[in-house]
Design a protein around this motif. Structure first.
Motif, PDB file in Angstrom:
ATOM      1  N   LYS A 134       0.835  -1.204   0.000  1.00 50.89           N
ATOM      2  CA  LYS A 134       0.000   0.000   0.000  1.00 50.89           C
ATOM      3  C   LYS A 134       0.869   1.254   0.000  1.00 50.89           C
ATOM      4  CE  LYS A 134      -4.101  -1.837   2.366  1.00 50.89           C
ATOM      5  NZ  LYS A 134      -4.985  -1.694   3.553  1.00 50.89           N
ATOM      6  N   ALA A 135       1.929   1.229   0.782  1.00 48.69           N
ATOM      7  CA  ALA A 135       2.814   2.395   0.848  1.00 48.69           C
ATOM      8  C   ALA A 135       3.464   2.652  -0.506  1.00 48.69           C
ATOM      9  CB  ALA A 135       3.878   2.175   1.922  1.00 48.69           C
ATOM     10  N   GLU A 136       3.916   1.600  -1.160  1.00 46.72           N
ATOM     11  CA  GLU A 136       4.551   1.754  -2.473  1.00 46.72           C
ATOM     12  C   GLU A 136       3.568   2.298  -3.495  1.00 46.72           C
ATOM     13  OE1 GLU A 136       7.037  -0.913  -5.778  1.00 46.72           O
ATOM     14  OE2 GLU A 136       6.227  -1.853  -3.968  1.00 46.72           O
ATOM     15  N   ALA A 137       2.357   1.776  -3.486  1.00 51.34           N
ATOM     16  CA  ALA A 137       1.343   2.244  -4.420  1.00 51.34           C
ATOM     17  C   ALA A 137       1.004   3.704  -4.175  1.00 51.34           C
ATOM     18  CB  ALA A 137       0.089   1.379  -4.315  1.00 51.34           C
ATOM     19  N   MET A 138       0.930   4.095  -2.908  1.00 48.34           N
ATOM     20  CA  MET A 138       0.626   5.482  -2.581  1.00 48.34           C
ATOM     21  C   MET A 138       1.728   6.412  -3.075  1.00 48.34           C
ATOM     22  SD  MET A 138      -1.461   7.697  -1.358  1.00 48.34           S
ATOM     23  CE  MET A 138      -2.697   6.644  -0.600  1.00 48.34           C
ATOM     24  N   ARG A 139       2.969   6.053  -2.851  1.00 45.37           N
ATOM     25  CA  ARG A 139       4.073   6.893  -3.333  1.00 45.37           C
ATOM     26  C   ARG A 139       4.055   7.010  -4.856  1.00 45.37           C
ATOM     27  NH1 ARG A 139       6.935   4.041   0.904  1.00 45.37           N
ATOM     28  NH2 ARG A 139       7.465   5.505   2.586  1.00 45.37           N
ATOM     29  N   GLY A 140       3.605   5.950  -5.536  1.00 45.23           N
ATOM     30  CA  GLY A 140       3.583   5.963  -6.988  1.00 45.23           C
ATOM     31  C   GLY A 140       2.572   6.909  -7.584  1.00 45.23           C
ATOM     32  N   ARG A 141       1.602   7.350  -6.800  1.00 40.39           N
ATOM     33  CA  ARG A 141       0.560   8.222  -7.339  1.00 40.39           C
ATOM     34  C   ARG A 141       1.118   9.562  -7.811  1.00 40.39           C
ATOM     35  NH1 ARG A 141      -4.860   8.132  -3.733  1.00 40.39           N
ATOM     36  NH2 ARG A 141      -5.042   5.905  -3.317  1.00 40.39           N
ATOM     37  N   ALA A 142       2.127  10.071  -7.121  1.00 32.40           N
ATOM     38  CA  ALA A 142       2.701  11.355  -7.524  1.00 32.40           C
ATOM     39  C   ALA A 142       3.294  11.261  -8.920  1.00 32.40           C
ATOM     40  CB  ALA A 142       3.762  11.789  -6.518  1.00 32.40           C
ATOM     41  N   HIS A 143       3.915  10.138  -9.241  1.00 33.30           N
ATOM     42  CA  HIS A 143       4.483   9.942 -10.573  1.00 33.30           C
ATOM     43  C   HIS A 143       3.369   9.820 -11.616  1.00 33.30           C
ATOM     44  CE1 HIS A 143       8.421   9.474  -8.778  1.00 33.30           C
ATOM     45  NE2 HIS A 143       7.954   8.517  -7.983  1.00 33.30           N
ATOM     46  N   GLN A 144       2.263   9.184 -11.245  1.00 36.75           N
ATOM     47  CA  GLN A 144       1.130   9.081 -12.162  1.00 36.75           C
ATOM     48  C   GLN A 144       0.571  10.463 -12.480  1.00 36.75           C
ATOM     49  OE1 GLN A 144      -1.680   6.429 -10.319  1.00 36.75           O
ATOM     50  NE2 GLN A 144      -0.224   4.740 -10.198  1.00 36.75           N
ATOM     51  N   ALA A 180      -9.484  20.127 -10.446  1.00 35.77           N
ATOM     52  CA  ALA A 180      -9.249  21.509 -10.046  1.00 35.77           C
ATOM     53  C   ALA A 180      -8.431  21.630  -8.763  1.00 35.77           C
ATOM     54  CB  ALA A 180     -10.592  22.227  -9.860  1.00 35.77           C
ATOM     55  N   ALA A 181      -8.360  20.538  -7.993  1.00 36.13           N
ATOM     56  CA  ALA A 181      -7.744  20.603  -6.662  1.00 36.13           C
ATOM     57  C   ALA A 181      -6.287  20.186  -6.641  1.00 36.13           C
ATOM     58  CB  ALA A 181      -8.534  19.740  -5.687  1.00 36.13           C
ATOM     59  N   ILE A 182      -5.928  19.167  -7.437  1.00 36.84           N
ATOM     60  CA  ILE A 182      -4.611  18.539  -7.260  1.00 36.84           C
ATOM     61  C   ILE A 182      -3.566  19.136  -8.190  1.00 36.84           C
ATOM     62  CG2 ILE A 182      -5.601  16.381  -6.427  1.00 36.84           C
ATOM     63  CD1 ILE A 182      -5.141  15.198  -9.219  1.00 36.84           C
ATOM     64  N   ARG A 183      -2.334  19.150  -7.693  1.00 35.31           N
ATOM     65  CA  ARG A 183      -1.187  19.615  -8.467  1.00 35.31           C
ATOM     66  C   ARG A 183       0.070  19.152  -7.744  1.00 35.31           C
ATOM     67  NH1 ARG A 183      -3.279  24.246  -5.888  1.00 35.31           N
ATOM     68  NH2 ARG A 183      -1.859  25.218  -4.359  1.00 35.31           N
ATOM     69  N   SER A 184       1.186  19.285  -8.429  1.00 36.35           N
ATOM     70  CA  SER A 184       2.476  19.039  -7.795  1.00 36.35           C
ATOM     71  C   SER A 184       3.007  20.374  -7.261  1.00 36.35           C
ATOM     72  CB  SER A 184       3.467  18.459  -8.805  1.00 36.35           C
ATOM     73  OG  SER A 184       3.010  17.209  -9.285  1.00 36.35           O
ATOM     74  N   PRO A 185       3.706  20.379  -6.119  1.00 39.90           N
ATOM     75  CA  PRO A 185       4.129  19.208  -5.358  1.00 39.90           C
ATOM     76  C   PRO A 185       3.147  18.761  -4.271  1.00 39.90           C
ATOM     77  CG  PRO A 185       5.133  21.148  -4.411  1.00 39.90           C
ATOM     78  CD  PRO A 185       4.312  21.631  -5.578  1.00 39.90           C
ATOM     79  N   GLY A 186       2.027  19.503  -4.103  1.00 40.60           N
ATOM     80  CA  GLY A 186       1.149  19.243  -2.974  1.00 40.60           C
ATOM     81  C   GLY A 186       0.621  17.829  -2.904  1.00 40.60           C
ATOM     82  N   TYR A 187       0.207  17.287  -4.063  1.00 37.32           N
ATOM     83  CA  TYR A 187      -0.333  15.934  -4.066  1.00 37.32           C
ATOM     84  C   TYR A 187       0.744  14.927  -3.670  1.00 37.32           C
ATOM     85  CZ  TYR A 187      -2.941  11.821  -5.626  1.00 37.32           C
ATOM     86  OH  TYR A 187      -3.605  10.623  -5.671  1.00 37.32           O
ATOM     87  N   GLY A 188       1.954  15.113  -4.155  1.00 36.09           N
ATOM     88  CA  GLY A 188       3.045  14.215  -3.783  1.00 36.09           C
ATOM     89  C   GLY A 188       3.369  14.275  -2.310  1.00 36.09           C
ATOM     90  N   MET A 194       0.811   9.845   3.648  1.00 37.05           N
ATOM     91  CA  MET A 194       0.011   8.634   3.796  1.00 37.05           C
ATOM     92  C   MET A 194       0.896   7.387   3.777  1.00 37.05           C
ATOM     93  SD  MET A 194      -3.285   8.662   4.261  1.00 37.05           S
ATOM     94  CE  MET A 194      -4.014   7.270   3.402  1.00 37.05           C
ATOM     95  N   ALA A 195       1.885   7.382   2.882  1.00 39.12           N
ATOM     96  CA  ALA A 195       2.756   6.208   2.768  1.00 39.12           C
ATOM     97  C   ALA A 195       3.533   5.957   4.044  1.00 39.12           C
ATOM     98  CB  ALA A 195       3.717   6.392   1.596  1.00 39.12           C
ATOM     99  N   GLU A 196       3.830   7.009   4.784  1.00 51.50           N
ATOM    100  CA  GLU A 196       4.619   6.890   6.010  1.00 51.50           C
ATOM    101  C   GLU A 196       3.768   6.597   7.243  1.00 51.50           C
ATOM    102  OE1 GLU A 196       6.401  10.718   6.002  1.00 51.50           O
ATOM    103  OE2 GLU A 196       7.698  10.278   4.268  1.00 51.50           O
TER     104      GLU A 196
END
Length: 272
Positions: A134-144, A180-188, A194-196
């Motif tokens: 789950k932690a790995e998948a969560m971290r991967g979302r920023a790259h997506q 409209a809400a998400i962007r980098s770097p905030g989403y990452g 969450m991953a931590e």
């Protein structure tokens, strides 16, 4: 949105945008949105609960109309910013957190128990750090997000957040809110927090009375995880909302608001 809720944008803590509704002298309800959302997700609560409480819904740091943080806040940083918002509004507060917002709310209750009168934790988890996958998948979302962009990312992910039977207009609203809400770097930064996180051992120390809700058809965090939260807390009531997916506050707003009213009536003598 009603006129009262639309009156709503203020900055009580530097860089943090909020939507507000209700009597300033009423009990305070702070609303913390999920990782793919914003204060707009609480329109049903801003419209439906403002006759009983003062509602403050934030755009988390790095989301929507809030400023980007200078560095990754970590879960403690988000909780401390929420604490500052409560103080700025004269707290303590009843804290309603959906998904990632629920994880922040639980951390807030451990770090600042004097500021949390009660908790309402909806479709949430103990954090993605409970399992390495789950932690790995969560971290991967920023790259997506970086690869797809907000619109394509939201179009792919948004429909999963509601039940299979959700009306098309709700699906479209969820997707538009996310885009409209998400962007980098905030989403990452949020995904990293969450991953931590693994709040399993923190739950028994939380003494604030809690209402834990979960959509019956939530396939994102799921009823098992919400039940684990409820079972780990000192004082809690657990409710499953039929006909709702992960965003139960938006998909079943009347039922959701009724349970919030009942909770506040019990813990704070707010008229039901």
């Amino acid at each position: 949105m009603t006129a009262a809720a639309a009156a709503a944008a203020t900055v009580a803590v530097a860089g943090v945008h909020t939507r507000e509704a209700g009597d300033p002298d009423a009990p305070l309800l702070l609303c913390l949105h999920g990782i793919g959302s914003s204060s707009a997700a609480f329109t049903p609560q801003l419209d439906g609960l403002a006759d009983q409480v003062r509602i403050v819904a934030w755009d988390a740091p790095g989301y929507a109309d809030s400023a980007d943080p200078a560095h990754a806040p970590g879960l403690d940083g988000y909780a401390d910013t929420a604490a500052a918002l409560i103080r700025a509004h004269g707290g303590p507060a009843h804290v309603l957190g959906v998904s990632w917002g629920g994880v922040i709310a639980l951390r807030l209750a451990t770090r600042h128990p004097d500021l949390v009168a009660s908790l309402i934790v909806a479709d949430s988890s103990r954090g993605s750090g409970t399992h390495p996958e789950k932690a790995e998948a969560m971290r991967g979302r920023a790259h997506q997000l970086a690869g797809q962009g907000p619109e394509a990312f939201a179009a792919a992910r948004g429909p999963r957040l509601v039940s299979a039977g959700a009306p098309p207009e709700l699906v479209a609203r969820v997707v538009a809110t996310m885009a409209a809400a998400i962007r980098s770097p905030g989403y990452g930064y949020a995904a990293a927090s969450m991953a931590e996180a693994d709040l399993t051992d923190d739950l028994p120390a939380i003494t604030a009375p809690a209402l834990v809700l979960c959509g019956e058809q939530d396939t994102v965090t799921g009823t098992d995880e919400s039940q684990a939260i409820a079972g780990g807390l000192t004082t809690s009531v657990y409710v499953t909302l039929s006909g709702a997916g992960h965003l139960s506050n938006q998909e079943r707003p009347e039922a959701f608001n009724a349970w919030v009213r009942a909770h506040l009536h019990v813990v704070a003598r707010v008229p039901a």
